[in-house]
Scaffold this motif. Structure first.
Motif, PDB file in Angstrom:
ATOM      1  N   ASP A  89     -52.153 -12.992 -58.300  1.00 57.75           N
ATOM      2  CA  ASP A  89     -51.375 -13.064 -56.892  1.00 57.75           C
ATOM      3  C   ASP A  89     -51.828 -12.021 -55.861  1.00 57.75           C
ATOM      4  N   THR A  90     -53.064 -11.486 -56.452  1.00 62.71           N
ATOM      5  CA  THR A  90     -53.707 -10.381 -55.203  1.00 62.71           C
ATOM      6  C   THR A  90     -54.068 -11.192 -54.087  1.00 62.71           C
ATOM      7  N   ALA A  91     -53.744 -10.813 -53.040  1.00 65.29           N
ATOM      8  CA  ALA A  91     -54.170 -11.557 -51.825  1.00 65.29           C
ATOM      9  C   ALA A  91     -53.654 -10.778 -50.580  1.00 65.29           C
ATOM     10  N   VAL A  92     -53.879 -11.304 -49.274  1.00 62.41           N
ATOM     11  CA  VAL A  92     -53.064 -10.895 -48.038  1.00 62.41           C
ATOM     12  C   VAL A  92     -52.143 -11.930 -47.976  1.00 62.41           C
ATOM     13  N   TYR A  93     -50.856 -11.411 -47.611  1.00 60.09           N
ATOM     14  CA  TYR A  93     -49.819 -12.114 -47.553  1.00 60.09           C
ATOM     15  C   TYR A  93     -49.274 -12.295 -45.919  1.00 60.09           C
ATOM     16  N   TYR A  94     -49.045 -13.213 -45.446  1.00 61.12           N
ATOM     17  CA  TYR A  94     -48.883 -13.639 -44.167  1.00 61.12           C
ATOM     18  C   TYR A  94     -47.580 -14.059 -43.967  1.00 61.12           C
ATOM     19  N   CYS A  95     -46.860 -13.864 -42.802  1.00 64.87           N
ATOM     20  CA  CYS A  95     -45.497 -14.473 -42.626  1.00 64.87           C
ATOM     21  C   CYS A  95     -45.887 -15.411 -41.451  1.00 64.87           C
ATOM     22  N   ASN A  96     -45.100 -16.538 -41.329  1.00 68.86           N
ATOM     23  CA  ASN A  96     -45.365 -17.615 -40.394  1.00 68.86           C
ATOM     24  C   ASN A  96     -44.439 -18.367 -39.947  1.00 68.86           C
ATOM     25  N   THR A  97     -44.096 -18.932 -38.555  1.00 69.67           N
ATOM     26  CA  THR A  97     -43.182 -19.750 -38.216  1.00 69.67           C
ATOM     27  C   THR A  97     -43.997 -20.414 -37.199  1.00 69.67           C
ATOM     28  N   LYS A  98     -43.435 -21.772 -36.699  1.00 73.81           N
ATOM     29  CA  LYS A  98     -43.962 -22.646 -35.948  1.00 73.81           C
ATOM     30  C   LYS A  98     -42.997 -22.820 -34.799  1.00 73.81           C
ATOM     31  N   SER A  99     -43.525 -23.260 -33.431  1.00 75.72           N
ATOM     32  CA  SER A  99     -42.474 -23.825 -32.669  1.00 75.72           C
ATOM     33  C   SER A  99     -43.308 -25.304 -32.412  1.00 75.72           C
ATOM     34  N   VAL A 100     -42.879 -26.010 -31.324  1.00 80.64           N
ATOM     35  CA  VAL A 100     -43.469 -27.186 -31.015  1.00 80.64           C
ATOM     36  C   VAL A 100     -44.960 -27.223 -30.523  1.00 80.64           C
ATOM     37  N   VAL A 101     -45.207 -26.211 -29.934  1.00 78.96           N
ATOM     38  CA  VAL A 101     -46.337 -25.872 -29.266  1.00 78.96           C
ATOM     39  C   VAL A 101     -47.240 -24.890 -30.011  1.00 78.96           C
ATOM     40  N   ASN A 102     -46.730 -23.734 -30.715  1.00 74.38           N
ATOM     41  CA  ASN A 102     -47.480 -22.766 -31.265  1.00 74.38           C
ATOM     42  C   ASN A 102     -47.368 -22.433 -32.649  1.00 74.38           C
ATOM     43  N   ASN A 103     -48.153 -21.858 -33.409  1.00 70.37           N
ATOM     44  CA  ASN A 103     -48.125 -21.599 -34.641  1.00 70.37           C
ATOM     45  C   ASN A 103     -48.347 -19.780 -34.740  1.00 70.37           C
ATOM     46  N   TYR A 104     -47.294 -19.421 -35.148  1.00 70.35           N
ATOM     47  CA  TYR A 104     -47.132 -17.819 -35.123  1.00 70.35           C
ATOM     48  C   TYR A 104     -47.733 -16.999 -36.568  1.00 70.35           C
ATOM     49  N   TRP A 105     -48.504 -16.170 -36.555  1.00 73.76           N
ATOM     50  CA  TRP A 105     -48.841 -15.467 -37.916  1.00 73.76           C
ATOM     51  C   TRP A 105     -48.773 -13.928 -37.340  1.00 73.76           C
ATOM     52  N   GLY A 106     -48.166 -13.215 -38.601  1.00 71.53           N
ATOM     53  CA  GLY A 106     -48.319 -11.721 -38.647  1.00 71.53           C
ATOM     54  C   GLY A 106     -49.748 -11.282 -38.925  1.00 71.53           C
ATOM     55  N   LYS A 107     -49.985 -10.018 -38.907  1.00 67.80           N
ATOM     56  CA  LYS A 107     -51.169  -9.644 -39.263  1.00 67.80           C
ATOM     57  C   LYS A 107     -51.560  -9.385 -40.697  1.00 67.80           C
ATOM     58  N   GLY A 108     -50.472  -9.451 -41.642  1.00 63.62           N
ATOM     59  CA  GLY A 108     -50.545  -9.825 -42.953  1.00 63.62           C
ATOM     60  C   GLY A 108     -50.357  -8.213 -43.705  1.00 63.62           C
ATOM     61  N   THR A 109     -49.946  -8.381 -44.909  1.00 63.85           N
ATOM     62  CA  THR A 109     -49.775  -7.242 -45.887  1.00 63.85           C
ATOM     63  C   THR A 109     -50.423  -7.574 -47.200  1.00 63.85           C
ATOM     64  N   LEU A 110     -51.368  -6.266 -47.641  1.00 61.32           N
ATOM     65  CA  LEU A 110     -52.298  -6.696 -48.811  1.00 61.32           C
ATOM     66  C   LEU A 110     -51.316  -6.244 -50.163  1.00 61.32           C
ATOM     67  N   VAL A 111     -51.470  -7.177 -50.960  1.00 59.71           N
ATOM     68  CA  VAL A 111     -50.875  -6.989 -52.286  1.00 59.71           C
ATOM     69  C   VAL A 111     -51.864  -7.210 -53.261  1.00 59.71           C
ATOM     70  N   THR A 112     -52.062  -5.839 -54.056  1.00 61.41           N
ATOM     71  CA  THR A 112     -52.970  -5.710 -55.106  1.00 61.41           C
ATOM     72  C   THR A 112     -52.397  -5.810 -56.452  1.00 61.41           C
ATOM     73  N   VAL A 113     -52.460  -6.525 -57.375  1.00 60.88           N
ATOM     74  CA  VAL A 113     -52.017  -6.723 -58.683  1.00 60.88           C
ATOM     75  C   VAL A 113     -53.018  -5.959 -59.777  1.00 60.88           C
ATOM     76  N   SER A 114     -52.954  -5.049 -60.172  1.00 62.56           N
ATOM     77  CA  SER A 114     -54.101  -4.718 -61.007  1.00 62.56           C
ATOM     78  C   SER A 114     -53.776  -3.496 -61.949  1.00 62.56           C
TER      79      SER A 114
END
Length: 115
Positions: A89-114
């Motif tokens: 599950d280790t990855a950068v996790y991004y939040c997302n939503t879309k409108s008709v014309v745009n795709n929006y992303w956050g900058k992400g948050t790192l999750v490290t499972v170790s």
């Protein structure tokens, strides 16, 4: 324009839990389909979970039964509760939503499972 800000990532041991949050701007949050994606370096970004305005949810098979997505329309926030975390599950996790014309992303948050 929609701005998305993720928080809650960090280092956790296998089997542990984390809750990610994503705060969204705008007065129409309750009408958005919200999603969480994740990305490992060198791989494509993959959908982890999504939630519709009506509260219906969908999950990647790899996280079903361990992760839970929810939303608080009063706080313009979507959450991802992650339990029984695995090293994969280790990855950068991004939040997302879309409108008709745009795709929006956050900058992400790192999750490290170790351990």
């Amino acid at each position: 324009q929609v701005q998305l800000v993720e928080s809650g990532g960090g280092l956790v041991q296998p089997g542990g839990s984390l809750r990610l949050s994503c705060a969204a701007s705008g007065s129409a949050f309750r009408t958005y389909v919200m999603a969480w994606y994740r990305q490992v370096a060198g791989k494509e970004r993959e959908l982890v979970a999504l939630i519709t305005p009506g509260g219906s949810t969908n999950y990647a098979s790899s996280v079903k039964g361990r992760f839970s997505i929810s939303r608080d329309n009063g706080q313009n926030t979507v959450y991802l509760q992650m339990n029984s975390l695995k090293p994969e599950d280790t990855a950068v996790y991004y939040c997302n939503t879309k409108s008709v014309v745009n795709n929006y992303w956050g900058k992400g948050t790192l999750v490290t499972v170790s351990s």
